[in-house]
Enzyme design. Structure first.
Site, PDB file in Angstrom:
ATOM      1  N   PRO A  11       4.660  -3.132  -9.037  1.00  0.00           N
ATOM      2  CA  PRO A  11       3.410  -3.843  -9.283  1.00  0.00           C
ATOM      3  C   PRO A  11       2.232  -3.386  -8.433  1.00  0.00           C
ATOM      4  O   PRO A  11       2.367  -3.185  -7.221  1.00  0.00           O
ATOM      5  CB  PRO A  11       3.757  -5.296  -8.949  1.00  0.00           C
ATOM      6  CG  PRO A  11       5.215  -5.376  -9.180  1.00  0.00           C
ATOM      7  CD  PRO A  11       5.786  -4.033  -8.846  1.00  0.00           C
ATOM      8  N   ASN A  12       1.099  -3.256  -9.106  1.00  0.00           N
ATOM      9  CA  ASN A  12      -0.215  -2.985  -8.509  1.00  0.00           C
ATOM     10  C   ASN A  12      -0.398  -1.560  -8.002  1.00  0.00           C
ATOM     11  O   ASN A  12      -1.497  -1.199  -7.572  1.00  0.00           O
ATOM     12  CB  ASN A  12      -0.532  -3.994  -7.383  1.00  0.00           C
ATOM     13  CG  ASN A  12      -0.636  -5.409  -7.908  1.00  0.00           C
ATOM     14  OD1 ASN A  12      -1.349  -5.646  -8.876  1.00  0.00           O
ATOM     15  ND2 ASN A  12       0.083  -6.331  -7.310  1.00  0.00           N
ATOM     16  N   ARG A  19      -8.728   0.833  -4.426  1.00  0.00           N
ATOM     17  CA  ARG A  19      -8.971  -0.279  -3.491  1.00  0.00           C
ATOM     18  C   ARG A  19      -8.107  -0.105  -2.253  1.00  0.00           C
ATOM     19  O   ARG A  19      -7.098   0.585  -2.290  1.00  0.00           O
ATOM     20  CB  ARG A  19      -8.583  -1.617  -4.133  1.00  0.00           C
ATOM     21  CG  ARG A  19      -9.233  -1.747  -5.457  1.00  0.00           C
ATOM     22  CD  ARG A  19      -9.587  -3.105  -5.890  1.00  0.00           C
ATOM     23  NE  ARG A  19     -10.077  -2.906  -7.261  1.00  0.00           N
ATOM     24  CZ  ARG A  19      -9.569  -3.475  -8.332  1.00  0.00           C
ATOM     25  NH1 ARG A  19      -8.595  -4.320  -8.220  1.00  0.00           N
ATOM     26  NH2 ARG A  19     -10.054  -3.216  -9.512  1.00  0.00           N
ATOM     27  N   TYR A  24      -3.615   2.056   1.911  1.00  0.00           N
ATOM     28  CA  TYR A  24      -2.777   2.822   0.994  1.00  0.00           C
ATOM     29  C   TYR A  24      -3.246   4.260   0.764  1.00  0.00           C
ATOM     30  O   TYR A  24      -2.594   5.015   0.036  1.00  0.00           O
ATOM     31  CB  TYR A  24      -2.682   2.084  -0.349  1.00  0.00           C
ATOM     32  CG  TYR A  24      -2.028   0.721  -0.210  1.00  0.00           C
ATOM     33  CD1 TYR A  24      -0.724   0.605   0.246  1.00  0.00           C
ATOM     34  CD2 TYR A  24      -2.721  -0.447  -0.523  1.00  0.00           C
ATOM     35  CE1 TYR A  24      -0.123  -0.642   0.393  1.00  0.00           C
ATOM     36  CE2 TYR A  24      -2.139  -1.694  -0.385  1.00  0.00           C
ATOM     37  CZ  TYR A  24      -0.837  -1.782   0.071  1.00  0.00           C
ATOM     38  OH  TYR A  24      -0.243  -3.004   0.219  1.00  0.00           O
ATOM     39  N   ASN A  75       9.370   2.983  -5.163  1.00  0.00           N
ATOM     40  CA  ASN A  75       8.462   2.122  -4.405  1.00  0.00           C
ATOM     41  C   ASN A  75       8.283   0.883  -5.259  1.00  0.00           C
ATOM     42  O   ASN A  75       7.516   0.889  -6.228  1.00  0.00           O
ATOM     43  CB  ASN A  75       7.126   2.801  -4.132  1.00  0.00           C
ATOM     44  CG  ASN A  75       6.198   1.929  -3.295  1.00  0.00           C
ATOM     45  OD1 ASN A  75       6.494   0.754  -3.066  1.00  0.00           O
ATOM     46  ND2 ASN A  75       5.080   2.486  -2.856  1.00  0.00           N
ATOM     47  N   ALA A  78       5.465  -5.033  -4.022  1.00  0.00           N
ATOM     48  CA  ALA A  78       5.789  -6.338  -3.432  1.00  0.00           C
ATOM     49  C   ALA A  78       7.173  -6.833  -3.859  1.00  0.00           C
ATOM     50  O   ALA A  78       7.780  -7.666  -3.159  1.00  0.00           O
ATOM     51  CB  ALA A  78       4.718  -7.350  -3.824  1.00  0.00           C
ATOM     52  N   GLU A  99      14.117   4.943  -1.001  1.00  0.00           N
ATOM     53  CA  GLU A  99      13.046   3.937  -1.010  1.00  0.00           C
ATOM     54  C   GLU A  99      11.826   4.515  -0.291  1.00  0.00           C
ATOM     55  O   GLU A  99      11.949   5.094   0.790  1.00  0.00           O
ATOM     56  CB  GLU A  99      13.549   2.694  -0.273  1.00  0.00           C
ATOM     57  CG  GLU A  99      12.523   1.594  -0.123  1.00  0.00           C
ATOM     58  CD  GLU A  99      13.110   0.380   0.616  1.00  0.00           C
ATOM     59  OE1 GLU A  99      14.263   0.441   1.121  1.00  0.00           O
ATOM     60  OE2 GLU A  99      12.393  -0.639   0.693  1.00  0.00           O
ATOM     61  N   HIS A 101       7.657   3.735   0.886  1.00  0.00           N
ATOM     62  CA  HIS A 101       6.466   2.886   1.016  1.00  0.00           C
ATOM     63  C   HIS A 101       5.332   3.695   1.607  1.00  0.00           C
ATOM     64  O   HIS A 101       5.546   4.467   2.552  1.00  0.00           O
ATOM     65  CB  HIS A 101       6.745   1.663   1.892  1.00  0.00           C
ATOM     66  CG  HIS A 101       7.803   0.797   1.331  1.00  0.00           C
ATOM     67  ND1 HIS A 101       7.584  -0.005   0.234  1.00  0.00           N
ATOM     68  CD2 HIS A 101       9.111   0.659   1.652  1.00  0.00           C
ATOM     69  CE1 HIS A 101       8.711  -0.626  -0.076  1.00  0.00           C
ATOM     70  NE2 HIS A 101       9.654  -0.237   0.764  1.00  0.00           N
ATOM     71  N   ARG A 108       3.292  -4.410   9.471  1.00  0.00           N
ATOM     72  CA  ARG A 108       2.474  -5.346   8.707  1.00  0.00           C
ATOM     73  C   ARG A 108       3.033  -6.773   8.837  1.00  0.00           C
ATOM     74  O   ARG A 108       3.783  -7.066   9.756  1.00  0.00           O
ATOM     75  CB  ARG A 108       2.396  -4.868   7.255  1.00  0.00           C
ATOM     76  CG  ARG A 108       1.786  -3.448   7.161  1.00  0.00           C
ATOM     77  CD  ARG A 108       1.592  -3.002   5.738  1.00  0.00           C
ATOM     78  NE  ARG A 108       0.612  -3.837   5.072  1.00  0.00           N
ATOM     79  CZ  ARG A 108       0.394  -3.804   3.755  1.00  0.00           C
ATOM     80  NH1 ARG A 108       1.094  -2.979   2.985  1.00  0.00           N
ATOM     81  NH2 ARG A 108      -0.505  -4.593   3.209  1.00  0.00           N
TER      82      ARG A 108
HETATM   83  O1  CA2 Z   1       3.312   0.346   1.317  1.00  0.00           O
HETATM   84  C1  CA2 Z   1       3.777   0.278   0.172  1.00  0.00           C
HETATM   85  O2  CA2 Z   1       3.980   1.271  -0.523  1.00  0.00           O
HETATM   86  C2  CA2 Z   1       4.073  -1.093  -0.441  1.00  0.00           C
HETATM   87  O3  CA2 Z   1       5.251  -0.966  -1.241  1.00  0.00           O
HETATM   88  C3  CA2 Z   1       2.887  -1.426  -1.315  1.00  0.00           C
HETATM   89  C4  CA2 Z   1       2.947  -2.830  -1.909  1.00  0.00           C
HETATM   90  C5  CA2 Z   1       3.216  -3.863  -0.822  1.00  0.00           C
HETATM   91  O4  CA2 Z   1       3.377  -5.143  -1.404  1.00  0.00           O
HETATM   92  C6  CA2 Z   1       4.454  -3.518  -0.020  1.00  0.00           C
HETATM   93  O5  CA2 Z   1       4.628  -4.501   0.987  1.00  0.00           O
HETATM   94  C7  CA2 Z   1       4.320  -2.152   0.613  1.00  0.00           C
HETATM   95  C8  CA2 Z   1       1.622  -3.184  -2.592  1.00  0.00           C
HETATM   96  C9  CA2 Z   1       1.219  -2.229  -3.667  1.00  0.00           C
HETATM   97  C10 CA2 Z   1      -0.175  -2.561  -4.096  1.00  0.00           C
HETATM   98  O6  CA2 Z   1      -0.920  -1.378  -4.150  1.00  0.00           O
HETATM   99  C11 CA2 Z   1      -2.276  -1.463  -4.117  1.00  0.00           C
HETATM  100  C12 CA2 Z   1      -2.955  -0.283  -4.106  1.00  0.00           C
HETATM  101  C13 CA2 Z   1      -4.323  -0.270  -4.058  1.00  0.00           C
HETATM  102  C14 CA2 Z   1      -5.008  -1.449  -4.045  1.00  0.00           C
HETATM  103  C15 CA2 Z   1      -4.337  -2.648  -4.067  1.00  0.00           C
HETATM  104  C16 CA2 Z   1      -2.956  -2.656  -4.114  1.00  0.00           C
END
Ligand code: CA2
Length: 145
Positions: A11-12, A19, A24, A75, A78, A99, A101, A108
């Protein structure tokens, strides 16, 4: 024979590069896909790169990987911190998984410190940004050879 790696983004992650670049990075998901294909090809590995916001779709893809792919890079976004279903799917297939990230989840919030993916993965790469996906290819190359 070319071996296939299924790359699953949860997701996302489709928002990458648009963003929160301070967390990221600036690479888009397409940038990551292209760099992975470039890294994998000389190693005789092909990349099947996917993203979804739906947990059940990830479970289906993992189940299908048993027949169609030799390894998984995941990956789960969340869902890493919530999904027993994804952990069970990974444990149910014999396909080695790495895995990844982008951010260092241990630097975090506390709720990100636990991963349901880790018990089912060979290992985790966390905190190296988009390069982490390329490191995962190296790990898979070692595992498969
Ligand atoms: O650090 C990572 O790769 C995460 O898997 C990213 C997830 C987060 O919930 C994990 O704790 C760590 C979030 C992905 C959302 O990606 C976005 C990218 C750009 C803008 C907003 C969200």
């Amino acid at each position: 024979m070319t071996k296939s790696i299924l790359v699953i983004n949860g997701p996302n992650l489709n928002l990458l590069g648009t963003r929160e670049p301070e967390i990221y990075g600036i690479a888009t998901l397409d940038d990551i896909k292209d760099s992975m294909i470039g890294k994998a090809a000389p190693l005789g590995l092909s990349i099947d790169f996917r993203q979804t916001n739906a947990e059940g779709e990830i479970v289906n893809w993992i189940q299908e990987a048993r027949e169609n792919h030799q390894a998984i890079i995941i990956n789960a976004g969340a869902l890493t911190h919530t999904s027993v279903a994804i952990m069970d799917a990974l444990l149910a297939v014999n396909t080695p998984s790495v895995e990844v990230h982008l951010s260092n989840i241990f630097k975090r919030e506390e709720f990100r410190h636990h991963s349901y993916i880790s018990p089912a993965a060979v290992g985790m790469i966390t905190g190296f940004g988009a390069i982490g996906y390329l490191m995962a290819i190296e790990a898979i190359d070692n595992i498969l050879n």
